[in-house]
Scaffold this motif. Sequence first.
Motif, PDB file in Angstrom:
ATOM      1  N   ALA A 112      21.478  -8.015   4.406  1.00  0.00           N
ATOM      2  CA  ALA A 112      22.924  -8.234   4.354  1.00  0.00           C
ATOM      3  C   ALA A 112      23.503  -7.793   3.024  1.00  0.00           C
ATOM      4  N   VAL A 113      22.660  -7.585   2.020  1.00  0.00           N
ATOM      5  CA  VAL A 113      23.072  -7.159   0.683  1.00  0.00           C
ATOM      6  C   VAL A 113      22.217  -5.965   0.297  1.00  0.00           C
ATOM      7  N   PRO A 114      22.570  -5.244  -0.774  1.00  0.00           N
ATOM      8  CA  PRO A 114      21.754  -4.095  -1.171  1.00  0.00           C
ATOM      9  C   PRO A 114      20.292  -4.475  -1.380  1.00  0.00           C
ATOM     10  N   ALA A 115      19.410  -3.643  -0.865  1.00  0.00           N
ATOM     11  CA  ALA A 115      17.974  -3.941  -0.923  1.00  0.00           C
ATOM     12  C   ALA A 115      17.365  -3.398  -2.210  1.00  0.00           C
ATOM     13  N   LYS A 116      16.313  -4.069  -2.662  1.00  0.00           N
ATOM     14  CA  LYS A 116      15.594  -3.630  -3.855  1.00  0.00           C
ATOM     15  C   LYS A 116      14.122  -3.982  -3.714  1.00  0.00           C
ATOM     16  N   VAL A 117      13.255  -3.018  -3.994  1.00  0.00           N
ATOM     17  CA  VAL A 117      11.815  -3.273  -3.988  1.00  0.00           C
ATOM     18  C   VAL A 117      11.454  -4.052  -5.250  1.00  0.00           C
ATOM     19  N   GLU A 118      11.020  -5.289  -5.058  1.00  0.00           N
ATOM     20  CA  GLU A 118      10.640  -6.126  -6.195  1.00  0.00           C
ATOM     21  C   GLU A 118       9.172  -5.962  -6.564  1.00  0.00           C
ATOM     22  N   LEU A 119       8.337  -5.713  -5.555  1.00  0.00           N
ATOM     23  CA  LEU A 119       6.900  -5.734  -5.796  1.00  0.00           C
ATOM     24  C   LEU A 119       6.204  -4.735  -4.889  1.00  0.00           C
ATOM     25  N   ILE A 120       5.230  -4.035  -5.444  1.00  0.00           N
ATOM     26  CA  ILE A 120       4.346  -3.167  -4.665  1.00  0.00           C
ATOM     27  C   ILE A 120       2.941  -3.751  -4.769  1.00  0.00           C
ATOM     28  N   VAL A 121       2.398  -4.160  -3.631  1.00  0.00           N
ATOM     29  CA  VAL A 121       1.065  -4.757  -3.614  1.00  0.00           C
ATOM     30  C   VAL A 121       0.068  -3.750  -3.055  1.00  0.00           C
TER      31      VAL A 121
ATOM     32  N   ASP B 125       0.815  -1.222   0.000  1.00  0.00           N
ATOM     33  CA  ASP B 125       0.000   0.000   0.000  1.00  0.00           C
ATOM     34  C   ASP B 125       0.851   1.277   0.000  1.00  0.00           C
ATOM     35  N   ALA B 126       1.101   1.788  -1.188  1.00  0.00           N
ATOM     36  CA  ALA B 126       1.850   3.033  -1.359  1.00  0.00           C
ATOM     37  C   ALA B 126       0.898   4.208  -1.164  1.00  0.00           C
ATOM     38  N   ALA B 127       0.623   4.493   0.092  1.00  0.00           N
ATOM     39  CA  ALA B 127      -0.425   5.457   0.434  1.00  0.00           C
ATOM     40  C   ALA B 127       0.134   6.857   0.656  1.00  0.00           C
ATOM     41  N   ALA B 128      -0.391   7.805  -0.070  1.00  0.00           N
ATOM     42  CA  ALA B 128      -0.353   9.231   0.266  1.00  0.00           C
ATOM     43  C   ALA B 128       0.989   9.931   0.156  1.00  0.00           C
ATOM     44  N   ASP B 129       1.994   9.516   0.909  1.00  0.00           N
ATOM     45  CA  ASP B 129       3.163  10.350   1.169  1.00  0.00           C
ATOM     46  C   ASP B 129       4.427   9.645   0.710  1.00  0.00           C
ATOM     47  N   PHE B 130       4.866   9.905  -0.549  1.00  0.00           N
ATOM     48  CA  PHE B 130       6.028   9.170  -1.026  1.00  0.00           C
ATOM     49  C   PHE B 130       7.320   9.552  -0.304  1.00  0.00           C
ATOM     50  N   PRO B 131       7.564  10.812   0.066  1.00  0.00           N
ATOM     51  CA  PRO B 131       8.787  11.083   0.843  1.00  0.00           C
ATOM     52  C   PRO B 131       8.882  10.238   2.114  1.00  0.00           C
ATOM     53  N   ALA B 132       7.755  10.046   2.803  1.00  0.00           N
ATOM     54  CA  ALA B 132       7.768   9.199   3.999  1.00  0.00           C
ATOM     55  C   ALA B 132       8.024   7.745   3.630  1.00  0.00           C
ATOM     56  N   ILE B 133       7.458   7.304   2.514  1.00  0.00           N
ATOM     57  CA  ILE B 133       7.690   5.936   2.059  1.00  0.00           C
ATOM     58  C   ILE B 133       9.147   5.739   1.677  1.00  0.00           C
ATOM     59  N   ARG B 134       9.717   6.703   0.982  1.00  0.00           N
ATOM     60  CA  ARG B 134      11.136   6.611   0.595  1.00  0.00           C
ATOM     61  C   ARG B 134      12.019   6.514   1.829  1.00  0.00           C
ATOM     62  N   GLU B 135      11.694   7.281   2.854  1.00  0.00           N
ATOM     63  CA  GLU B 135      12.450   7.216   4.103  1.00  0.00           C
ATOM     64  C   GLU B 135      12.300   5.843   4.753  1.00  0.00           C
ATOM     65  N   LEU B 136      11.094   5.303   4.729  1.00  0.00           N
ATOM     66  CA  LEU B 136      10.855   3.975   5.288  1.00  0.00           C
ATOM     67  C   LEU B 136      11.651   2.919   4.532  1.00  0.00           C
ATOM     68  N   LEU B 137      11.686   3.008   3.220  1.00  0.00           N
ATOM     69  CA  LEU B 137      12.455   2.054   2.424  1.00  0.00           C
ATOM     70  C   LEU B 137      13.943   2.141   2.738  1.00  0.00           C
ATOM     71  N   SER B 138      14.436   3.349   2.947  1.00  0.00           N
ATOM     72  CA  SER B 138      15.849   3.519   3.283  1.00  0.00           C
ATOM     73  C   SER B 138      16.172   2.883   4.627  1.00  0.00           C
ATOM     74  N   GLU B 139      15.280   3.092   5.595  1.00  0.00           N
ATOM     75  CA  GLU B 139      15.482   2.467   6.904  1.00  0.00           C
ATOM     76  C   GLU B 139      15.451   0.948   6.783  1.00  0.00           C
ATOM     77  N   ALA B 140      14.520   0.441   5.985  1.00  0.00           N
ATOM     78  CA  ALA B 140      14.380  -1.001   5.836  1.00  0.00           C
ATOM     79  C   ALA B 140      15.570  -1.615   5.109  1.00  0.00           C
ATOM     80  N   ALA B 141      16.197  -0.853   4.235  1.00  0.00           N
ATOM     81  CA  ALA B 141      17.344  -1.378   3.493  1.00  0.00           C
ATOM     82  C   ALA B 141      18.474  -1.795   4.417  1.00  0.00           C
ATOM     83  N   ALA B 142      18.563  -1.155   5.567  1.00  0.00           N
ATOM     84  CA  ALA B 142      19.611  -1.496   6.525  1.00  0.00           C
ATOM     85  C   ALA B 142      19.405  -2.867   7.147  1.00  0.00           C
ATOM     86  N   ASP B 143      18.218  -3.462   6.960  1.00  0.00           N
ATOM     87  CA  ASP B 143      17.921  -4.759   7.554  1.00  0.00           C
ATOM     88  C   ASP B 143      18.534  -5.911   6.754  1.00  0.00           C
TER      89      ASP B 143
END
Length: 215
Positions: A56-65, A36-54
């Motif tokens: 062991a290798v570079p993170a990539k969004v494969e799917l948006i449901v 659910d890519a809801a409303a606020d993409f800057p906030a989503i981009r920040e969330l994705l950046s935080e999640a990338a740290a989780d």
Amino acid sequence: MFDLKNVTIRSRSVSSMDNNVYVLTDRDTGAQVLIDAAADFPAIRELLSEAAADAAVPAKVELIVTTHSHWDHVRALAEAVQATGARTAAGREDAPDIEVPTNMLLVDGDTLHIGGPGGFELEAIKLRGHTPGSVALLYRDPNGPAHLFTGDSLFPGGLGNTQQDPERFASLYADVVERVFGQLPDDTIVHPGHGAGTTLGAERPHLPEWKERGW
């Protein structure tokens, strides 16, 4: 945040409507799913950046449901797709109402394979009533409770809005009882489209009350 052995689950509430955005990240492959890519993409981009740290290798969004087609759940979808290059998925019946093209049309029982052989799976559960094509997404953690992302179909205290339509309520209630409560254990963690989470065990005793009141 849910820090599981194989996957991490991060979320962010966005907009005045308290929309929940979820990111699941596979630790080994870095593969991510955005729900659910809801409303606020800057906030989503920040969330994705935080999640990338989780990972062991570079993170990539494969799917948006997209759990369902209502406007508040798709307002940042175009920006998210443009920024990540990810494929999109939504319930087959709801896809025509989403302006961004849907690459995967989901039906009940579909399995989404994320990150290849070393990744994880999500199961699509069709919950008809809030919208005709609403889907929930189930992650079965091999080391703990399952996690169910319900969109606007199931919340603490009741089902999603069916506009006081008896047929829509009956459809949603039947699907939730049969496909969710009838199949999954009480420790299943529910991640709704708005507000706080719950468990199936906390909600199960109230099913007769929901049926009686009709919402």
